[in-house]
Design a protein around this motif. Structure first.
Motif, PDB file in Angstrom:
ATOM      1  N   TYR A   1       0.988  -1.373  -0.077  1.00  0.00           N
ATOM      2  CA  TYR A   1       0.030   0.148  -0.128  1.00  0.00           C
ATOM      3  C   TYR A   1       1.060   1.275  -0.024  1.00  0.00           C
ATOM      4  O   TYR A   1       2.182   1.147   0.109  1.00  0.00           O
ATOM      5  CB  TYR A   1      -0.909   0.011   1.149  1.00  0.00           C
TER       6      TYR A   1
ATOM      7  N   LYS B   1      -7.548   1.315   3.338  1.00  0.00           N
ATOM      8  CA  LYS B   1      -7.836   1.362   4.820  1.00  0.00           C
ATOM      9  C   LYS B   1      -7.394   2.735   5.454  1.00  0.00           C
ATOM     10  O   LYS B   1      -6.720   3.562   4.985  1.00  0.00           O
ATOM     11  CB  LYS B   1      -6.749   0.408   5.423  1.00  0.00           C
TER      12      LYS B   1
ATOM     13  N   VAL C   1      -6.191   4.749  11.074  1.00  0.00           N
ATOM     14  CA  VAL C   1      -6.341   4.454  12.471  1.00  0.00           C
ATOM     15  C   VAL C   1      -6.430   2.653  12.573  1.00  0.00           C
ATOM     16  O   VAL C   1      -6.612   2.270  13.692  1.00  0.00           O
ATOM     17  CB  VAL C   1      -7.548   5.172  13.032  1.00  0.00           C
ATOM     18  N   MET C   2      -6.822   2.157  11.273  1.00  0.00           N
ATOM     19  CA  MET C   2      -7.343   0.776  11.399  1.00  0.00           C
ATOM     20  C   MET C   2      -6.212   0.030  10.710  1.00  0.00           C
ATOM     21  O   MET C   2      -6.066   0.305   9.496  1.00  0.00           O
ATOM     22  CB  MET C   2      -8.453   0.693  10.852  1.00  0.00           C
ATOM     23  N   ALA C   3      -5.817  -1.069  11.175  1.00  0.00           N
ATOM     24  CA  ALA C   3      -4.924  -2.238  10.629  1.00  0.00           C
ATOM     25  C   ALA C   3      -5.688  -3.093   9.994  1.00  0.00           C
ATOM     26  O   ALA C   3      -5.624  -4.337   9.998  1.00  0.00           O
ATOM     27  CB  ALA C   3      -4.110  -2.712  11.667  1.00  0.00           C
ATOM     28  N   ALA C   4      -6.786  -2.575   9.186  1.00  0.00           N
ATOM     29  CA  ALA C   4      -7.342  -3.506   8.231  1.00  0.00           C
ATOM     30  C   ALA C   4      -8.044  -2.836   7.038  1.00  0.00           C
ATOM     31  O   ALA C   4      -8.123  -1.699   7.361  1.00  0.00           O
ATOM     32  CB  ALA C   4      -8.852  -3.937   9.411  1.00  0.00           C
ATOM     33  N   PHE C   5      -8.528  -3.387   6.180  1.00  0.00           N
ATOM     34  CA  PHE C   5      -8.943  -2.965   4.769  1.00  0.00           C
ATOM     35  C   PHE C   5     -10.519  -2.684   4.795  1.00  0.00           C
ATOM     36  O   PHE C   5     -11.313  -3.807   4.779  1.00  0.00           O
ATOM     37  CB  PHE C   5      -8.273  -3.721   3.646  1.00  0.00           C
ATOM     38  N   GLU C   6     -10.975  -1.710   4.870  1.00  0.00           N
ATOM     39  CA  GLU C   6     -12.413  -1.135   5.184  1.00  0.00           C
ATOM     40  C   GLU C   6     -13.155  -1.323   3.827  1.00  0.00           C
ATOM     41  O   GLU C   6     -14.359  -1.578   3.766  1.00  0.00           O
ATOM     42  CB  GLU C   6     -12.509   0.015   5.908  1.00  0.00           C
TER      43      GLU C   6
END
Lengths: 108, 120
Positions: free
Chosen positions: B52, B100, B103-108
């Motif tokens: 990314y 992502k 603040v989030m360690a995930a792909f929204e």
């Protein structure tokens, strides 16, 4: 870090509870997420940081765990929950992401 | 609600360069909040993170692909791209763009995905 999911396949009935496991090869931080993928669709984020539900995810979906063992729980299963579920981690001091191999959930 | 859409060649020859574009709508990729990612899925198997990029130009790549991957953003078009050099049949996969928030360690947010086949 390698993530191992179990079981590979889970077959349950509507209304039952599903418990999906994700085990890391070494202790990980809080950065564990879960995704749902239905056939022909992109993955959908369900849970991030172990237990936080993403926007719009029903309360039937819950995440827990710490260290090397993490769990996705789905209460009151519905036929639409049939999918493959993936866990994902990001190490606390690394930008790298890895995914588990997935658990296929079948609702009979 | 952010929406993503992948586009690019669906067939690439061995040793050639795979090029894909992700067009984003619903929000600006130049917002400080977003990291622009690519993830792929080999036929019938699991997910593999490719890498990314951030609006500052910082990039983060999967070490197994690092020498062949480039992710670049074009904020004027609200798009970002993936280039993967020297492809082989092992690079045949569905490629997803995914975003992502910092603040989030995930792909929204995810695109629908596009199948790229490496074959002569």
């Amino acid at each position: 870090i390698v993530l191992t999911q179990s079981p590979a396949t889970l077959s349950l009935s509507p209304g039952e509870r599903a418990t999906l496991s994700c085990r890391a090869s070494q202790s990980v931080s809080k950065f564990i997420a879960w995704y749902q993928q239905k056939p022909g669709q992109a993955p959908r984020l369900l849970i991030y940081e172990i237990s936080n539900r993403a926007t719009g995810v029903p309360a039937r979906f819950g995440g827990s765990g710490s260290g090397t063992d993490f769990t996705l729980t789905i209460d009151s299963l519905e036929p639409e929950d049939s999918a493959v579920y993936y866990c994902q981690q990001r190490a606390s001091r690394s930008p790298e992401y890895t995914f588990g191999q997935g658990t296929k959930l079948e609702i009979k | 609600q952010m929406q993503l859409h992948e586009s690019g060649a669906g067939l690439v020859g061995p040793s050639q360069t795979l090029s894909l574009t992700c067009t984003v709508s619903g929000d600006s990729i130049s917002s400080g909040a977003y990291y622009w990612g690519w993830i792929r899925q080999h036929p019938g198997t699991g997910l593999e993170w490719i890498g990314y990029a951030y609006r500052t130009g910082d990039t983060f790549y999967n070490p197994s692909l690092n020498s062949r991957v480039t992710i670049l953003g074009d904020t004027s078009k609200n798009q970002y791209s993936l280039r993967l050099n020297s492809v082989t049949a092992a690079d045949t996969a569905v490629y997803y763009c995914a975003v992502k928030r910092g603040v989030m360690a995930a792909f929204e947010y995810w695109g629908l995905g596009t199948l790229v086949t490496v074959s002569s």
